[in-house]
Design a protein around this motif. Structure first.
Motif, short mmCIF file in Angstrom:
data_model
loop_
_atom_site.label_atom_id
_atom_site.label_comp_id
_atom_site.label_asym_id
_atom_site.label_seq_id
_atom_site.Cartn_x
_atom_site.Cartn_y
_atom_site.Cartn_z
N ILE A 1 0.82 -1.22 0.00
CA ILE A 1 0.00 0.00 0.00
C ILE A 1 0.85 1.26 0.00
O ILE A 1 0.58 2.21 -0.74
CB ILE A 1 -0.97 -0.01 1.20
N LEU A 2 1.90 1.29 0.82
CA LEU A 2 2.70 2.51 0.95
C LEU A 2 3.37 2.91 -0.36
O LEU A 2 3.33 4.08 -0.77
CB LEU A 2 3.75 2.33 2.05
N GLY A 3 3.98 1.95 -1.03
CA GLY A 3 4.64 2.26 -2.30
C GLY A 3 3.67 2.67 -3.38
O GLY A 3 3.97 3.52 -4.22
N THR A 4 2.49 2.07 -3.37
CA THR A 4 1.46 2.42 -4.35
C THR A 4 0.94 3.83 -4.10
O THR A 4 0.72 4.60 -5.05
CB THR A 4 0.31 1.41 -4.31
N GLU A 5 0.75 4.19 -2.84
CA GLU A 5 0.33 5.55 -2.51
C GLU A 5 1.39 6.56 -2.95
O GLU A 5 1.06 7.64 -3.45
CB GLU A 5 0.10 5.68 -1.00
N LEU A 6 2.64 6.21 -2.78
CA LEU A 6 3.73 7.10 -3.18
C LEU A 6 3.68 7.41 -4.67
O LEU A 6 3.97 8.53 -5.10
CB LEU A 6 5.08 6.47 -2.80
N ALA A 7 3.29 6.43 -5.45
CA ALA A 7 3.24 6.62 -6.91
C ALA A 7 2.22 7.67 -7.31
O ALA A 7 2.37 8.33 -8.34
CB ALA A 7 2.92 5.29 -7.59
N THR A 8 1.17 7.85 -6.52
CA THR A 8 0.15 8.86 -6.86
C THR A 8 0.68 10.28 -6.74
O THR A 8 0.09 11.20 -7.30
CB THR A 8 -1.09 8.70 -5.95
N LEU A 9 1.77 10.45 -6.01
CA LEU A 9 2.33 11.79 -5.80
C LEU A 9 3.38 12.15 -6.85
O LEU A 9 3.88 13.28 -6.86
CB LEU A 9 2.98 11.87 -4.40
N ALA A 10 3.71 11.21 -7.70
CA ALA A 10 4.76 11.44 -8.70
C ALA A 10 4.27 12.34 -9.82
O ALA A 10 3.07 12.41 -10.11
CB ALA A 10 5.23 10.10 -9.27
N PRO A 11 5.18 13.07 -10.48
CA PRO A 11 4.79 13.89 -11.64
C PRO A 11 4.17 13.03 -12.73
O PRO A 11 4.55 11.87 -12.92
CB PRO A 11 6.13 14.50 -12.10
N LYS A 12 3.24 13.60 -13.45
CA LYS A 12 2.51 12.87 -14.49
C LYS A 12 3.20 13.06 -15.85
O LYS A 12 2.59 13.48 -16.83
CB LYS A 12 1.07 13.35 -14.54
N ASP A 13 4.48 12.74 -15.87
CA ASP A 13 5.26 12.99 -17.08
C ASP A 13 5.80 11.72 -17.73
O ASP A 13 6.54 11.78 -18.71
CB ASP A 13 6.43 13.92 -16.75
N GLY A 14 5.45 10.55 -17.19
CA GLY A 14 5.91 9.30 -17.78
C GLY A 14 7.25 8.82 -17.26
O GLY A 14 7.72 7.76 -17.68
N TYR A 15 7.82 9.55 -16.32
CA TYR A 15 9.13 9.15 -15.80
C TYR A 15 9.03 8.48 -14.43
O TYR A 15 10.05 8.26 -13.77
CB TYR A 15 10.08 10.35 -15.77
N THR A 16 7.82 8.16 -14.02
CA THR A 16 7.59 7.33 -12.84
C THR A 16 6.47 6.35 -13.16
O THR A 16 5.38 6.76 -13.57
CB THR A 16 7.19 8.16 -11.61
N ALA A 17 6.75 5.06 -12.99
CA ALA A 17 5.74 4.01 -13.17
C ALA A 17 5.76 3.15 -11.92
O ALA A 17 6.67 3.24 -11.10
CB ALA A 17 6.05 3.18 -14.41
N VAL A 18 4.75 2.33 -11.77
CA VAL A 18 4.66 1.49 -10.57
C VAL A 18 4.16 0.10 -10.96
O VAL A 18 3.35 -0.04 -11.88
CB VAL A 18 3.73 2.13 -9.51
N ILE A 19 4.67 -0.90 -10.27
CA ILE A 19 4.19 -2.27 -10.45
C ILE A 19 2.95 -2.46 -9.58
O ILE A 19 2.97 -2.18 -8.38
CB ILE A 19 5.27 -3.29 -10.03
N GLY A 20 1.88 -2.89 -10.20
CA GLY A 20 0.65 -3.19 -9.46
C GLY A 20 0.31 -4.66 -9.61
O GLY A 20 0.71 -5.29 -10.59
#
Length: 390
Positions: A140-159
């Motif tokens: 949960i913590l890492g997934t929540e962190l991904a929501t705060l990342a810039p929406k520029d395509g340079y942050t992705a997350v494994i779900g």
């Protein structure tokens, strides 16, 4: 020639002079019999007016009408320029390293999946994919962190099935909503579970296990790696579908659960294909079914639970790639196409087979539909089973 502008002059000071000029001009024409001024000839008194067929329009009025006529074209030009700029912003993507968030500890299955994909993506895109492990609270913590990342395509997350489909139903106060906060990019791989039982228990098929459970209501139990885990939900769906009663015994570590399964302390466990192989070869457990809707090519001789008379039974673990909602569509398309190329790499396919998983190359829309179906499916299971978090 009439140019479409209004022919009534305005009352501004500059236009008052234009009207006087017209009077003088008309008088001159009458007295000297001037011919009409031809197009391109500039009369000395025409400095503040534009020649028309029968009268004139002042410069002030012309300016107003010009602005009114040109405004739609200006708007279109701005929109086109913005679109071109957006396209340019993704045309050279990626031009720097991409961070891949993994909401689980290093060394686990999710981490192995992420690092395998990162290596393949790096070779295809020509940029480094930096794996960033951010474990905590079951992902949960890492997934929540991904929501705060810039929406520029340079942050992705494994779900996966837990962080995207189960946790939102299990934890009502979760700080993220998978449909609101993320855009699905690509399904990476799926991995069915093996329904294994203790050798000492006796049943060799799902039907035999169900029959035994009905003669001993509440006496049989099943292990899992925690409340809300795929193994827990798979057994809960089985119990509900077959109308049998079993007790759930959650464990913090798989090794401990397996030890108790060997000894007969627990009777059933839904186990990943990869970790089941050594136990099956050693004869410590018995595989009686595969949890997916169709048989796995990795264990083709093992029947599905559905074949035993539990229609539509389908519990499959999966891993997917997501980006923050609002990421440019061009970036999402590029990453999806990259996954399709990666899925055809023989070395990568072999590595995932060793994990008991199968690679996929779904389109963005196919994966989005899959995610939506999983969220609805497991939300219903959690509600109807009454599962409560620890």
């Amino acid at each position: 020639m009439y140019d479409g502008f209004a022919q009534t002059p305005c009352s501004s000071a500059s236009c008052e002079g234009a009207r006087r000029d017209k009077v003088i001009r008309d008088e001159l024409h009458r007295s000297r019999r001037y011919s009409r001024v031809t197009a391109g000839d500039q009369h000395p008194m025409q400095s503040n007016r534009i020649r028309t067929k029968s009268t004139y329009a002042c410069k002030c009025e012309v300016a107003k009408r010009f602005r009114g006529r040109m405004l739609p074209w200006v708007v279109l030009l701005v929109v086109a320029t913005a679109g071109a700029h957006a396209q340019t912003g993704t045309s050279d993507y990626p031009n720097r390293p991409i961070r891949l968030l993994v909401p689980f500890s290093a060394g686990g299955t999710a981490d192995i999946v992420a690092r395998s994909i990162a290596q393949a993506f790096g070779g295809i895109l020509g940029q480094q994919i930096v794996v960033d492990n951010r474990p905590g609270s079951g992902g949960i913590l890492g997934t929540e962190l991904a929501t705060l990342a810039p929406k520029d395509g340079y942050t992705a997350v494994i779900g996966n099935i837990s962080t995207i489909a189960v946790s939102p139903a299990l934890y009502p106060k979760l700080q993220y909503d998978p449909l609101r906060d993320f855009s699905p990019v690509a399904l990476i791989a799926s991995a069915p579970f093996v329904m294994v039982t203790s050798v000492s228990l006796g049943p060799k098929t799902v039907k035999e296990f169900i029959a035994l459970a009905r003669t001993r209501p509440g006496k049989l139990n099943y292990a899992s790696t925690g409340i809300g885990s795929p193994g827990h939900l798979a057994a809960a769906v089985l119990a509900s579908s077959a109308n049998i009663e079993m007790q759930h015994v959650p464990y913090k570590a798989l090794g401990t659960a397996l030890t108790d399964l060997f000894s007969g302390e627990v009777h059933l466990l839904f186990l990943g294909i990869a970790p089941s192989q050594a136990q099956l070869k050693a004869g410590k457990v018995r595989a009686i079914a595969i949890s997916s809707r169709s048989r796995s090519r990795l264990m083709p001789d093992v029947p599905t639970v559905a074949e035993a008379g539990i229609p539509k039974f389908d519990v499959t673990g999966w891993y997917g790639l997501f980006v923050p909602r609002g990421t440019p569509s061009g970036v999402i398309t590029r990453l999806n196409a990259t996954m399709a190329k990666a899925a055809s790499i023989p070395e990568l396919e072999k590595r995932f087979t060793g994990l008991g998983a199968e690679l996929f190359a779904h389109s963005v829309s196919q994966f989005a539909g899959f995610v939506d179906a999983e969220i609805r499916k497991w939300g219903k299971v959690v509600r109807e089973s009454g599962i409560q978090p620890e």
